[in-house]
Structure formats: C-alpha cells, structure tokens
Design a protein around this motif. Sequence first.
Motif, PDB file in Angstrom:
ATOM      1  N   LEU A   1      40.592  37.328  -7.538  1.00 62.27           N
ATOM      2  CA  LEU A   1      40.098  37.420  -6.175  1.00 62.27           C
ATOM      3  C   LEU A   1      40.027  38.889  -5.775  1.00 62.27           C
ATOM      4  O   LEU A   1      41.032  39.602  -5.790  1.00 62.27           O
ATOM      5  CB  LEU A   1      41.010  36.658  -5.216  1.00 62.27           C
ATOM      6  CG  LEU A   1      41.359  35.210  -5.634  1.00 62.27           C
ATOM      7  CD1 LEU A   1      42.123  34.517  -4.516  1.00 62.27           C
ATOM      8  CD2 LEU A   1      40.115  34.432  -6.019  1.00 62.27           C
ATOM      9  N   ILE A   2      38.822  39.337  -5.405  1.00 63.01           N
ATOM     10  CA  ILE A   2      38.568  40.741  -5.108  1.00 63.01           C
ATOM     11  C   ILE A   2      38.058  40.924  -3.684  1.00 63.01           C
ATOM     12  O   ILE A   2      38.532  41.774  -2.941  1.00 63.01           O
ATOM     13  CB  ILE A   2      37.532  41.321  -6.093  1.00 63.01           C
ATOM     14  CG1 ILE A   2      37.990  41.124  -7.549  1.00 63.01           C
ATOM     15  CG2 ILE A   2      37.283  42.796  -5.807  1.00 63.01           C
ATOM     16  CD1 ILE A   2      36.938  41.475  -8.571  1.00 63.01           C
ATOM     17  N   GLY A   3      37.065  40.135  -3.293  1.00 66.41           N
ATOM     18  CA  GLY A   3      36.455  40.290  -1.981  1.00 66.41           C
ATOM     19  C   GLY A   3      37.425  39.949  -0.862  1.00 66.41           C
ATOM     20  O   GLY A   3      38.267  39.063  -0.997  1.00 66.41           O
ATOM     21  N   GLY A   4      37.306  40.673   0.248  1.00 68.23           N
ATOM     22  CA  GLY A   4      38.187  40.452   1.386  1.00 68.23           C
ATOM     23  C   GLY A   4      37.617  39.428   2.349  1.00 68.23           C
ATOM     24  O   GLY A   4      36.526  39.599   2.888  1.00 68.23           O
ATOM     25  N   ALA A   5      38.363  38.349   2.559  1.00 64.56           N
ATOM     26  CA  ALA A   5      37.975  37.328   3.533  1.00 64.56           C
ATOM     27  C   ALA A   5      38.465  37.742   4.922  1.00 64.56           C
ATOM     28  O   ALA A   5      39.212  38.712   5.081  1.00 64.56           O
ATOM     29  CB  ALA A   5      38.553  35.976   3.143  1.00 64.56           C
ATOM     30  N   SER A   6      38.059  37.006   5.931  1.00 61.13           N
ATOM     31  CA  SER A   6      38.513  37.279   7.286  1.00 61.13           C
ATOM     32  C   SER A   6      40.021  37.053   7.386  1.00 61.13           C
ATOM     33  O   SER A   6      40.599  36.260   6.636  1.00 61.13           O
ATOM     34  CB  SER A   6      37.792  36.376   8.285  1.00 61.13           C
ATOM     35  OG  SER A   6      36.393  36.604   8.247  1.00 61.13           O
ATOM     36  N   ALA A   7      40.648  37.746   8.307  1.00 57.92           N
ATOM     37  CA  ALA A   7      42.093  37.601   8.492  1.00 57.92           C
ATOM     38  C   ALA A   7      42.440  36.137   8.761  1.00 57.92           C
ATOM     39  O   ALA A   7      41.779  35.458   9.546  1.00 57.92           O
ATOM     40  CB  ALA A   7      42.555  38.475   9.650  1.00 57.92           C
ATOM     41  N   GLY A   8      43.463  35.635   8.080  1.00 58.40           N
ATOM     42  CA  GLY A   8      43.919  34.260   8.266  1.00 58.40           C
ATOM     43  C   GLY A   8      43.201  33.231   7.427  1.00 58.40           C
ATOM     44  O   GLY A   8      43.548  32.046   7.479  1.00 58.40           O
ATOM     45  N   ALA A   9      42.206  33.639   6.644  1.00 54.54           N
ATOM     46  CA  ALA A   9      41.460  32.686   5.820  1.00 54.54           C
ATOM     47  C   ALA A   9      42.359  32.127   4.716  1.00 54.54           C
ATOM     48  O   ALA A   9      43.274  32.792   4.236  1.00 54.54           O
ATOM     49  CB  ALA A   9      40.240  33.362   5.207  1.00 54.54           C
ATOM     50  N   SER A  10      42.092  30.898   4.316  1.00 55.98           N
ATOM     51  CA  SER A  10      42.849  30.270   3.228  1.00 55.98           C
ATOM     52  C   SER A  10      41.894  29.480   2.356  1.00 55.98           C
ATOM     53  O   SER A  10      40.801  29.101   2.781  1.00 55.98           O
ATOM     54  CB  SER A  10      43.955  29.364   3.772  1.00 55.98           C
ATOM     55  OG  SER A  10      43.411  28.306   4.545  1.00 55.98           O
TER      56      SER A  10
ATOM     57  N   GLN B   1      34.717  28.166  -5.818  1.00 55.66           N
ATOM     58  CA  GLN B   1      33.851  28.001  -6.985  1.00 55.66           C
ATOM     59  C   GLN B   1      34.365  28.825  -8.164  1.00 55.66           C
ATOM     60  O   GLN B   1      34.373  28.357  -9.312  1.00 55.66           O
ATOM     61  CB  GLN B   1      32.418  28.419  -6.645  1.00 55.66           C
ATOM     62  CG  GLN B   1      31.691  27.443  -5.732  1.00 55.66           C
ATOM     63  CD  GLN B   1      30.321  27.947  -5.327  1.00 55.66           C
ATOM     64  OE1 GLN B   1      30.071  29.155  -5.261  1.00 55.66           O
ATOM     65  NE2 GLN B   1      29.406  27.023  -5.059  1.00 55.66           N
ATOM     66  N   ALA B   2      34.793  30.050  -7.882  1.00 58.82           N
ATOM     67  CA  ALA B   2      35.336  30.892  -8.952  1.00 58.82           C
ATOM     68  C   ALA B   2      36.562  30.245  -9.581  1.00 58.82           C
ATOM     69  O   ALA B   2      36.727  30.245 -10.807  1.00 58.82           O
ATOM     70  CB  ALA B   2      35.670  32.273  -8.405  1.00 58.82           C
ATOM     71  N   ILE B   3      37.417  29.686  -8.756  1.00 58.10           N
ATOM     72  CA  ILE B   3      38.619  29.024  -9.270  1.00 58.10           C
ATOM     73  C   ILE B   3      38.244  27.819 -10.126  1.00 58.10           C
ATOM     74  O   ILE B   3      38.825  27.579 -11.194  1.00 58.10           O
ATOM     75  CB  ILE B   3      39.531  28.608  -8.100  1.00 58.10           C
ATOM     76  CG1 ILE B   3      40.095  29.858  -7.407  1.00 58.10           C
ATOM     77  CG2 ILE B   3      40.667  27.707  -8.578  1.00 58.10           C
ATOM     78  CD1 ILE B   3      40.795  29.570  -6.095  1.00 58.10           C
ATOM     79  N   ASP B   4      37.253  27.060  -9.671  1.00 59.71           N
ATOM     80  CA  ASP B   4      36.827  25.875 -10.428  1.00 59.71           C
ATOM     81  C   ASP B   4      36.094  26.240 -11.718  1.00 59.71           C
ATOM     82  O   ASP B   4      36.005  25.416 -12.636  1.00 59.71           O
ATOM     83  CB  ASP B   4      35.916  24.995  -9.559  1.00 59.71           C
ATOM     84  CG  ASP B   4      36.669  24.303  -8.433  1.00 59.71           C
ATOM     85  OD1 ASP B   4      37.912  24.234  -8.506  1.00 59.71           O
ATOM     86  OD2 ASP B   4      36.008  23.858  -7.469  1.00 59.71           O
TER      87      ASP B   4
ATOM     88  N   LEU C   1      35.388  36.255 -11.416  1.00 60.60           N
ATOM     89  CA  LEU C   1      35.716  37.229 -10.381  1.00 60.60           C
ATOM     90  C   LEU C   1      34.968  36.886  -9.112  1.00 60.60           C
ATOM     91  O   LEU C   1      33.739  36.736  -9.135  1.00 60.60           O
ATOM     92  CB  LEU C   1      35.320  38.642 -10.821  1.00 60.60           C
ATOM     93  CG  LEU C   1      36.199  39.399 -11.813  1.00 60.60           C
ATOM     94  CD1 LEU C   1      36.337  38.659 -13.139  1.00 60.60           C
ATOM     95  CD2 LEU C   1      35.644  40.808 -12.035  1.00 60.60           C
ATOM     96  N   ASP C   2      35.693  36.750  -8.003  1.00 64.26           N
ATOM     97  CA  ASP C   2      35.021  36.598  -6.718  1.00 64.26           C
ATOM     98  C   ASP C   2      34.971  37.941  -6.013  1.00 64.26           C
ATOM     99  O   ASP C   2      36.004  38.519  -5.679  1.00 64.26           O
ATOM    100  CB  ASP C   2      35.733  35.607  -5.803  1.00 64.26           C
ATOM    101  CG  ASP C   2      35.137  35.673  -4.405  1.00 64.26           C
ATOM    102  OD1 ASP C   2      33.947  35.339  -4.271  1.00 64.26           O
ATOM    103  OD2 ASP C   2      35.832  36.126  -3.464  1.00 64.26           O
ATOM    104  N   CYS C   3      33.758  38.428  -5.789  1.00 67.18           N
ATOM    105  CA  CYS C   3      33.557  39.713  -5.109  1.00 67.18           C
ATOM    106  C   CYS C   3      33.003  39.520  -3.703  1.00 67.18           C
ATOM    107  O   CYS C   3      32.541  40.483  -3.081  1.00 67.18           O
ATOM    108  CB  CYS C   3      32.613  40.589  -5.922  1.00 67.18           C
ATOM    109  SG  CYS C   3      33.167  40.936  -7.599  1.00 67.18           S
ATOM    110  N   THR C   4      33.035  38.288  -3.195  1.00 69.32           N
ATOM    111  CA  THR C   4      32.397  38.002  -1.911  1.00 69.32           C
ATOM    112  C   THR C   4      33.376  37.848  -0.754  1.00 69.32           C
ATOM    113  O   THR C   4      33.060  38.195   0.377  1.00 69.32           O
ATOM    114  CB  THR C   4      31.565  36.709  -1.989  1.00 69.32           C
ATOM    115  OG1 THR C   4      32.442  35.579  -2.083  1.00 69.32           O
ATOM    116  CG2 THR C   4      30.627  36.742  -3.196  1.00 69.32           C
ATOM    117  N   GLY C   5      34.541  37.276  -1.006  1.00 69.28           N
ATOM    118  CA  GLY C   5      35.460  36.962   0.071  1.00 69.28           C
ATOM    119  C   GLY C   5      35.051  35.727   0.852  1.00 69.28           C
ATOM    120  O   GLY C   5      35.731  35.348   1.816  1.00 69.28           O
ATOM    121  N   ALA C   6      33.977  35.061   0.463  1.00 67.46           N
ATOM    122  CA  ALA C   6      33.557  33.810   1.091  1.00 67.46           C
ATOM    123  C   ALA C   6      34.362  32.666   0.490  1.00 67.46           C
ATOM    124  O   ALA C   6      34.379  32.497  -0.733  1.00 67.46           O
ATOM    125  CB  ALA C   6      32.062  33.583   0.869  1.00 67.46           C
TER     126      ALA C   6
END
Length: 375
Positions: free
Chosen positions: A288-297, A275-278, A264-269
């Motif tokens: 994926l839980i944490g919110g990244a900045s708009a437009g992040a990929s 790393q979570a995917i790997d 579980l990614d709770c950071t959005g970084a």
Amino acid sequence: MQIRAGVVEEVGAPFTYTDLEIDAPGPGEILVRIVASGVCHTDASTRSGDMPLPLPGVLGHEGAGIVEAVGPGVTSPAVGDHVVLGWPFCGECKHCREGEPRYCLSIAPALVSGMRFTGENAGTSGYRRLDGSPVSGHFFGQSSFATHSLATASQAVVIPDDVPLEIAGPLACGIATGAGAVLNTARPQVGDSIVVYGVGAVGLAAIMAAKNTPATTIVAVDVHDSRLDLARRYGATHVVNAGSTADVVAAVQEIVGGTADYALDCTGAIKVVEQAIDTVGMLGTAILIGGASAGASFTADHFRTLFGKRIVGTLGGSGRSQQLIPALLALWRQGRFPFDELVEIFDFEDIEGALKASHHGDVIKPVVKMPEPTA
C-alpha cells in the motif's frame, strides 16, 4: 533573512505568496537556496486538512537546491553543495539505528508539527512573518515552496553538480516512493510478477524500477489509456484499462497465470486497495503506497490472508535517501530510469496551476521553479 514563500493560511485556502523571515541555521541545520520543488498529492491533501500541519504554514517537500549556509557542527553538506532534501529523521531511535529512517519514531513531529523536532531549538519554527508572528514551516523537514529552506543536515543528499536541480527534487518523495516500493520493499525475484495499480508519477516510477529487476511480468492498471501507453513505454509487459474492464482482478490474474507475486496500490482509493489485495494469493504481497483520506479503512478476506498473504505499507520508498537517491541517479545516467521525462516545469507562483494540471492528468510530475536570485 528575508525569503519569498507560498503560504496556506487555513484549510482549503489557496497559496498566497508573501515575504517571510527565516532563521539562520542552528546546530545541525543548513540553509538551502531552493532551485525547484516537486509538487505532490501530499501537498494537496495537507492543504485540505488530511495531514495535521498547523496553519498558516509553508508546504512543499520535494526540494532541491544549493547550500548557502551551515550551522555549528555541520561537516556535510558544505556551502555550495547541490542537494536533494530527503525525509528528516532523528538518527537515534530503534528504527533509525536499524536503517529504516522513513519509520523514525519521531516521524509525526518531523513531518507535520510545523516546528523543529530535534536539537536545541526543538519546538520552535524558524519561519515568521515580517511582523514577527510565527508561521508553520519544517514541513517534511523542509517547507520547500519557498526560495530558501531551513533543514537538518542529515536529511540532505549531496548530488553531482551536473544533475539538473529542476528534475532532482521529486527524488525526495514521489519518484523515490514508487521506485523504492519495488527495490526496497518488494524486491521481486527471478520470474516474479508485479502489478501496479495507478500509473501516475509514483506508479510509473514503480514500473521503471520493476524493469530493472528480474520480474518478468509487469502489469500496469489505470483508467487512462494515455498513462497505460506510458507504462508500456517504461517497462510494463501488459496493461489493463480498469475503466473498460468488468473484472479487473480476474483480468490481471489471467495475464499472470494465477495470483500475482506483488501488487502495488499507488492510488489510495479504497476500492483499488482491495483489488490489489485480492490480486495476490498465497505468499503474495500487497503493498500500500497511495494515501487515502484520513480515517479511511479497507477490508480483506481473513481466510485467504491466512495462507501467507502479506499486506504491508511503505513510506517514501523505505530505506535511506542517501542510498536510494544516488542509485536512482546512476540508473538515470545509464538510461535505465528516465524519470526526467515525467517532469513539467511551472513558475513558482503557479503552484495552483501545477496542482490542477496534475489532478486533471494533464501532467505526470509537476515541478515549480524558483525565480533566479537577484544580486
């Protein structure tokens, strides 16, 4: 009716506290006197422009309080009920009918249009300045950084009167998001391994929830030893300090004896998302839980993903607030989900202080408490 609210005038502006007028509840609506509201990263990211709420507006989306009035046609909740305001939903679209109202097809206008999204008053704001000029409200259907909230009756979850409203609000979003990601989305089976990247309020709620499942290996990853200590306290079997570990994925995989079943990614970084995917492998699931900045990929290895790896997002813990919140409160009463220990109370007119304390890691879950009503 006149209320007091924390208003953001423009992107990046501080909260200012002002008197507003709020409509009486219309059909399907309720008026709630907010007792306390959780303060969440989503409030900060919306103020910074990452979510498109028209400004000026009233934020806040983890409100708990007491119903003061109900509109025509409302049979539940009733006046005097204590409620947590969950996420709004239309109740009519395909996803709502299938029991996933977090993914309501009207979710965007329901959360961030600044206006009612349904009913005969759809497209209007129930909030305005004393001179009559409109202000965006209805943020996540509630705009709970105010002494009162105009909400849809269907989003309210009635809770027992003896549950302190000061701690209940975060069950609407942050705490439910972490717990629901485990209980509703992952649903680990006997002997599974689960890795939680980022153990703030959401991540610690996920750790607490994982302890209530048959998962036998629960790994917490963070850069703060103090938070890793809390993770151990609340159920982590192992911890990894990402700040002092050269290869975090390798360290986690050594602990679990291979690839993890769930991460579980709770950071959005984005680096942490990858790393979570790997961390997971064949038939494993990265959530994926944490919110990244708009437009992040982010990127993922295509070949490795072909081998049954799943990458899924989750909103608000998925499922239904009316099911999840009472369940978490039942676990809390049994001493199995001590989320209240994460809460620290701030004065209503110190939202800025609450956000800063959370950002600096001084508190895990800030909650602002409204002033007591005057006679």
